[in-house]
Design an enzyme around this catalytic site. Sequence first.
Site, PDB file in Angstrom:
ATOM      1  N   GLY A 267       0.821  -1.206   0.000  1.00  0.00           N
ATOM      2  CA  GLY A 267       0.000   0.000   0.000  1.00  0.00           C
ATOM      3  C   GLY A 267       0.855   1.256   0.000  1.00  0.00           C
ATOM      4  N   ALA A 268       1.808   1.313   0.922  1.00  0.00           N
ATOM      5  CA  ALA A 268       2.653   2.491   1.030  1.00  0.00           C
ATOM      6  C   ALA A 268       3.824   2.190   1.953  1.00  0.00           C
ATOM      7  CB  ALA A 268       1.865   3.668   1.588  1.00  0.00           C
ATOM      8  N   GLU A 270       6.933   3.973   4.651  1.00  0.00           N
ATOM      9  CA  GLU A 270       7.192   5.107   5.533  1.00  0.00           C
ATOM     10  C   GLU A 270       8.615   5.647   5.506  1.00  0.00           C
ATOM     11  OE1 GLU A 270       6.668   1.877   6.517  1.00  0.00           O
ATOM     12  OE2 GLU A 270       7.815   1.388   8.317  1.00  0.00           O
ATOM     13  N   GLU A 304       1.367   5.841   7.568  1.00  0.00           N
ATOM     14  CA  GLU A 304       2.780   6.039   7.195  1.00  0.00           C
ATOM     15  C   GLU A 304       3.345   7.252   7.915  1.00  0.00           C
ATOM     16  OE1 GLU A 304       3.776   3.477   5.929  1.00  0.00           O
ATOM     17  OE2 GLU A 304       1.968   2.693   4.973  1.00  0.00           O
TER      18      GLU A 304
HETATM   19  N1  BES Z   1       6.039  -0.666   6.248  1.00  0.00           N
HETATM   20  C1  BES Z   1       4.838  -0.991   5.551  1.00  0.00           C
HETATM   21  C2  BES Z   1       5.055  -1.231   4.106  1.00  0.00           C
HETATM   22  C3  BES Z   1       5.730  -2.522   3.770  1.00  0.00           C
HETATM   23  C4  BES Z   1       5.108  -3.702   4.001  1.00  0.00           C
HETATM   24  C5  BES Z   1       6.957  -2.566   3.201  1.00  0.00           C
HETATM   25  C6  BES Z   1       5.732  -4.893   3.666  1.00  0.00           C
HETATM   26  C7  BES Z   1       7.583  -3.746   2.896  1.00  0.00           C
HETATM   27  C8  BES Z   1       6.966  -4.918   3.112  1.00  0.00           C
HETATM   28  C9  BES Z   1       3.797   0.112   5.683  1.00  0.00           C
HETATM   29  O1  BES Z   1       3.923   0.915   6.784  1.00  0.00           O
HETATM   30  C10 BES Z   1       2.463  -0.551   5.790  1.00  0.00           C
HETATM   31  O2  BES Z   1       2.219  -1.173   6.775  1.00  0.00           O
HETATM   32  N2  BES Z   1       1.634  -0.446   4.781  1.00  0.00           N
HETATM   33  C11 BES Z   1       0.377  -1.111   4.694  1.00  0.00           C
HETATM   34  C12 BES Z   1      -0.777  -0.179   4.822  1.00  0.00           C
HETATM   35  C13 BES Z   1      -1.097   0.156   6.227  1.00  0.00           C
HETATM   36  C14 BES Z   1      -2.199   1.179   6.307  1.00  0.00           C
HETATM   37  C15 BES Z   1      -1.480  -1.032   7.064  1.00  0.00           C
HETATM   38  C16 BES Z   1       0.352  -1.758   3.335  1.00  0.00           C
HETATM   39  O3  BES Z   1       1.212  -1.433   2.521  1.00  0.00           O
HETATM   40  O4  BES Z   1      -0.495  -2.598   3.103  1.00  0.00           O
HETATM   41 ZN    ZN Z   2       3.135   0.127   8.540  1.00  0.00          ZN
END
Ligand code: BES
Ligand code: ZN
Length: 873
Positions: A267-268, A270, A304
């Site tokens: 999704g995103a 940080e 994020e």
């Molecule tokens: N740190 C994660 C993104 C991530 C996840 C990077 C797995 C590498 C591997 C980010 O902060 C995150 O948790 N994103 C979620 C959305 C959030 C609102 C729960 C996502 O990407 O689904």
């Molecule tokens: Zn996260």
Amino acid sequence: MSDTALEPVRLVDYRVPAFLIDTVHLDIGLDRTQTRIVATLAIRRNPASGERGPLKLDGDSLLFVEAWLDGVPLQTRDYVALPQAFTLHHTPEGSFTLTIETRLDPSANTQLMGLYRSNSAYCTQCEAEGFRRITYFLDRPDVLSVYTTRIEASFQEAPALLANGNKIEEGVLNHGRHFAVWHDPFPKPSYLFAMVAGDLAVVRDSFVTASGRHVRLEIYVEHGKESRCTYAMDALKRSMSWDEQVFGREYDLDIFMIVAVSDFNMGAMENKGLNVFNDKYVLALPETATDQDYANIEAIIAHEYFHNWTGNRITCRDWFQLCLKEGLTVFRDQEFSADQRSRPVKRISDVKTLRSQQFSEDGGPLAHPVRPEIYNEINNFYTATVYEKGAEVVRMLKALIGDEAFGRGMDLYFERHDGEAVTIEDFIACFADVSGRDLSQFMLWYRQSGTPEIRAEGVWDESGRTYALTLSQILPPTPGQPHKQPMLFPIRLGLVGTKGDLRVRLDGEPFEGLVALTEPTQSFLFSEVGEKPVPSLLRSFSAPVKLAVDLDEEALLTLLRADSDPFNRWQAAQSYALKLLLRLVKDPTTPIDPRFVEAISGILERGGDDPAFAALSLALPSEADIAREIGSDVDPQAILGARAKLRHTLGSYLGSELLRTIETMSVDGPYSPQARDAGRRSLRNVALELACANGSKAALAVAQAQFENANNMTDEMAALNTLALSGTDAGEQALLGFRERYGSDPLVIDKWMSVQAMLPHETTLARVKELMRDSAFSLHNPNRVRALIGAFSANNQTQFNRPDGEGYSFIADIILSIDPKNPQLAARLLVAFKTWRSLEAGRRALAAAALRDIAARPGLSRDVADIVQRSLA
Ligand code: BES
Ligand code: ZN
């Protein structure tokens, strides 16, 4: 079996790093196929480590060019440089600088990890272990370094050059090239590094923090998409002030940037000062995004942003501690959304997600603790258990020690551990210290997997005016954990009489609504209970458990009418419907309880009071919910049939009331994504779907009109979905019309793909195969794959689980063809099989065969090999 040898990583094997890297100077010469990376690392032995061996840096598919030690070229005998590691045999005493040059091809990077290209821009994704695909490094979260990044690129190709921190220098070079230098003063682990370069439009705003720091806010998007960033920017500013007000956390750099990219596995992300987002979670206009999209954007922008403190300033010691940042940050974003919108509505939708994603994971072969103790591939542990259950554990902690102590515990955590890489033990110790509580039993929530079951029994003594409530806990065995220790549960509860909550006493004191369950079985004796109460247990879903309490229809109706807890009023409607549905699955000729129809009618009547809440109460338990309740020998077709019958009946009995609700819930004026209007739309659209469930011509005409005249994507999609579900010609026409209207907008076409992939019709598999040939589809883009293939495998119970097994073999083939290009994406699709063991025998055998086919493929990625092996174990 696959030939992918998995070497598990274990928490017990954790050792502090043998070396530290204090500073990193990255010099990135961007080129589409030949990007040059020169990394200069200031390294010294870690005084906390006893290890004396050589320096070994992580790499992944790296192409080594040259290396220097303190500026002097290294001889080949001094080191070994492999694609997956760089070893320096002898290191000087004290600190030294190691410079390593590597080359990489961003255009060939289809994994979307490391440095890759998306819509002709360059971008990076490093979490969890992607930095090692850019340069050799100690690619682990407990090595914190100060980064300086110099980016050089063709000005024409990439006028925008971005990295973490503040820009300290920029300039023009020969041959149409230019450069920028960024410096991030905050030490950080490599997974938070980011760099973006490209020809991007920028939307600017600003924020002044509570202490008066001026922060520039910038969102970078494709040219022409600027107007779609308004809501994301607004959500960002609201997140920044909420974190100041609620957690006392201010932003710490002079600039905060967000970049939206179209090719993104998650999704995103940080990254410090430079968040990278899947464009789906940034871009929104009323004509292209639904209310749900707006809510997701708000939540993910917040999530994020909140990581800046819970994740970045204080990070994880190792990847086993992932929930330290993710569970806590999900808790924070859930609280934020609850404050921005309606708290009960947010709670209900979060619990729905938890039950559908996490309970199913916990009940199947992929079950693992919130803090796993072993993994083969860390990418496979960004799960509903780590995230959603991880957030519930934080919420329980707050319930147990109280809001005030929780706030002091958070303050202590930020004060004590700022700038460190820590563990769950460090986090929990802060709350134990401020509250004086022994939280050792609570730690079991991090170690024991599986969903606990709470059984409840109550006896009312009329003459003594007492109510004896007995609660017991049952902890089912899960993979690797046959026996479990009793856990600590905060149980919010009340006793409800005909006119609402009874004022009762527990142990002589006025009862405040919360008990802690610590023993396998415990009894609570309430006094001054003047009428036979209905127990309202687990209010606001105070613990992530399955509650088994035998309430009959009358009792459920009492809760539905009189419970002061909105969550349990919603739960009562769900439990009632579920009882009915389970009977219908067993025997489709079961007559439908008129009291249920009346209750639904009552909800419709009072719908105007809180439309979003009414919409949730009207929505019947999903097919997956019913399947989970049945537990074994599941026949998805029988479940669909039961649900269709109930919807049909409700549509028929309540036809005119539903049409009236549709009418009264129409929203006038320009579209606003605010909760108030969104709630009205959701009630209207739930009513529309129910009204059409019996094929009513009048209702379908309303849907048709709404499809044609809607001024926003929420209503348009809802109408399209309802028409498509009707299986009528009008449905097909609407689908064609929609495709024509939005052909050039990928994010909208994704919705169109999903609607079709989820149709519970026998022809859907053929339709999905046909849609794969649509020019808008691509197996390379994760959003396209998830919209079509993911929607089919994860959200179409009957057609993925076709009795002929064609759904399984189709998905297996796709997984195998995606795996060589993008293993993370392939592994995530495979999770659709997580409940295969609970299917009836025929489907179970076919699903197992598909899984075995995947497992047998030589050369599987670690990601897919890990999931398939655990699924079959
Ligand atoms: N740190 C994660 C993104 C991530 C996840 C990077 C797995 C590498 C591997 C980010 O902060 C995150 O948790 N994103 C979620 C959305 C959030 C609102 C729960 C996502 O990407 O689904
Ligand atoms: Zn996260």
